[in-house]
Design an enzyme around this catalytic site. Structure first.
Site, PDB file in Angstrom:
ATOM      1  N   ARG A  12       0.849  -1.186   0.000  1.00 46.48           N
ATOM      2  CA  ARG A  12       0.000   0.000   0.000  1.00 46.48           C
ATOM      3  C   ARG A  12       0.886   1.238   0.000  1.00 46.48           C
ATOM      4  O   ARG A  12       2.111   1.151   0.039  1.00 46.48           O
ATOM      5  CB  ARG A  12      -0.898   0.015   1.244  1.00 46.48           C
ATOM      6  CG  ARG A  12      -0.129   0.086   2.547  1.00 46.48           C
ATOM      7  CD  ARG A  12      -1.041   0.039   3.770  1.00 46.48           C
ATOM      8  NE  ARG A  12      -0.253   0.192   4.992  1.00 46.48           N
ATOM      9  CZ  ARG A  12       0.346  -0.806   5.623  1.00 46.48           C
ATOM     10  NH1 ARG A  12       0.256  -2.040   5.136  1.00 46.48           N
ATOM     11  NH2 ARG A  12       1.037  -0.594   6.729  1.00 46.48           N
ATOM     12  N   LYS A  43      15.058   6.959  10.851  1.00 43.53           N
ATOM     13  CA  LYS A  43      15.097   7.594   9.542  1.00 43.53           C
ATOM     14  C   LYS A  43      16.370   8.433   9.365  1.00 43.53           C
ATOM     15  O   LYS A  43      16.891   8.550   8.249  1.00 43.53           O
ATOM     16  CB  LYS A  43      13.851   8.458   9.329  1.00 43.53           C
ATOM     17  CG  LYS A  43      12.553   7.645   9.241  1.00 43.53           C
ATOM     18  CD  LYS A  43      12.608   6.629   8.107  1.00 43.53           C
ATOM     19  CE  LYS A  43      11.300   5.891   7.929  1.00 43.53           C
ATOM     20  NZ  LYS A  43      11.321   4.949   6.787  1.00 43.53           N
ATOM     21  N   TYR A  83      11.056   6.842  15.532  1.00 41.68           N
ATOM     22  CA  TYR A  83      10.899   6.972  14.089  1.00 41.68           C
ATOM     23  C   TYR A  83      11.977   7.892  13.508  1.00 41.68           C
ATOM     24  O   TYR A  83      12.650   7.547  12.525  1.00 41.68           O
ATOM     25  CB  TYR A  83       9.506   7.511  13.768  1.00 41.68           C
ATOM     26  CG  TYR A  83       9.224   7.665  12.298  1.00 41.68           C
ATOM     27  CD1 TYR A  83       9.012   6.545  11.493  1.00 41.68           C
ATOM     28  CD2 TYR A  83       9.162   8.920  11.708  1.00 41.68           C
ATOM     29  CE1 TYR A  83       8.739   6.675  10.137  1.00 41.68           C
ATOM     30  CE2 TYR A  83       8.887   9.063  10.355  1.00 41.68           C
ATOM     31  CZ  TYR A  83       8.689   7.940   9.577  1.00 41.68           C
ATOM     32  OH  TYR A  83       8.430   8.084   8.239  1.00 41.68           O
TER      33      TYR A  83
END
Length: 280
Positions: A20, A189, A185
């Site tokens: 997705r 990243k 997160y």
């Protein structure tokens, strides 16, 4: 026919987290540009164990599974309908052995891997430091950072042997700017950017390009599950005052993995609508 239709003719791509959102858009764009594409994800519509898999990976995966936002098999069919080869494979990027087995399967069936898109990631651990969940911190490291390491390491020997390859790591503006309530997160990243530069240095002697995409606010299924008020605040921080589309990321990737970008490596390309600019 557009000038992009045959840009990747004859190339084989593997995309992680392609069921997705951005990953799915990447897979379709690469196929439209001429590549054969292997679609991988932990959630496949055809997998009878998808509910258990979603439970292992947390709230976001559970919501996507329970609402049937899983399009890996559909994506495979769309790609084959374009006349390209494709297959959808269940793959957990945190499982080193499984990743190695999938890569070997791709080599056996497609003959090579020219392109790797490290897109699989988690985006549901949002809490200030005192409330950060230790288990989710470790999960985010395993999926977002170690997962890209596993996949890159698995394809590396094949790309070295064929003396060519392109790898894209999916970072985020949280990795360059930081993110309030996004310690795990943002950390993963940001780590991907350093990993990208290190691999670009190692890969250059083998003609392997390694680059990072830095998305901003992108209108995906995951984004639309967020708090509407917070989403609007983030959108208003962009220079364009609107979210990007998954196709905006996919178009940038298609260029970076093509021969038109064969002298570009080690970059972190913002596809962010100018959210990193000083806007007011």
């Amino acid at each position: 026919m557009s000038s992009w239709d045959n840009l990747l003719e004859g190339k084989v791509a593997l995309v992680t987290g392609a069921s997705r959102g951005i990953g799915r858009a990447d897979a379709l764009a690469l196929a439209k540009a001429g590549a054969d594409v292997v679609v991988t994800d932990i959630l496949l519509e055809s997998d009878e164990k998808s509910e258990a898999e979603a439970e292992r990976f947390g709230p976001m995966a559970q919501v996507m599974q329970s609402t049937n936002v899983m399009y890996a098999n559909k994506t495979e069919k769309q790609i084959t309908d374009m006349g390209r080869r494709s297959m959808a494979i269940k793959m957990d990027v945190t499982n080193k052995e499984q990743v190695e087995n999938v890569v070997q399967r791709v080599i056996d069936q497609f003959g090579k891997i020219d392109i790797l898109i490290n897109n699989a990631g988690t985006l549901d651990h949002v809490s200030q430091l005192g409330y950060q969940n230790d288990e989710f911190w470790e999960r985010d490291l395993r999926v977002n950072l170690t997962g890209a390491f596993h996949c890159t390491k698995a394809v590396w020997p094949y790309m070295k042997a064929q003396k060519r390859g392109s790898i894209i790591n999916m970072s985020s503006v949280a990795g360059t700017l930081g993110g309030f309530g996004q310690a795990s997160y943002a950390t993963t990243k940001g780590g991907l950017l350093s990993f990208t530069k290190s691999m670009a240095l190692e890969g250059a002697r083998y003609n392997i390009n390694v680059n990072a995409i830095v998305p901003g606010i992108i209108d995906t299924e995951a984004f639309n599950l967020g708090n509407p008020e917070m989403n609007e605040r983030m959108i208003n921080r962009t220079a364009f005052k609107r979210p990007g589309k998954p196709e905006d990321i996919a178009n940038a990737i298609t260029f970076l993995v093509s021969d038109k970008a064969n002298y570009i490596t080690g970059v972190e390309l913002n596809v962010s609508g100018g959210i990193e600019l000083f806007t007011f």
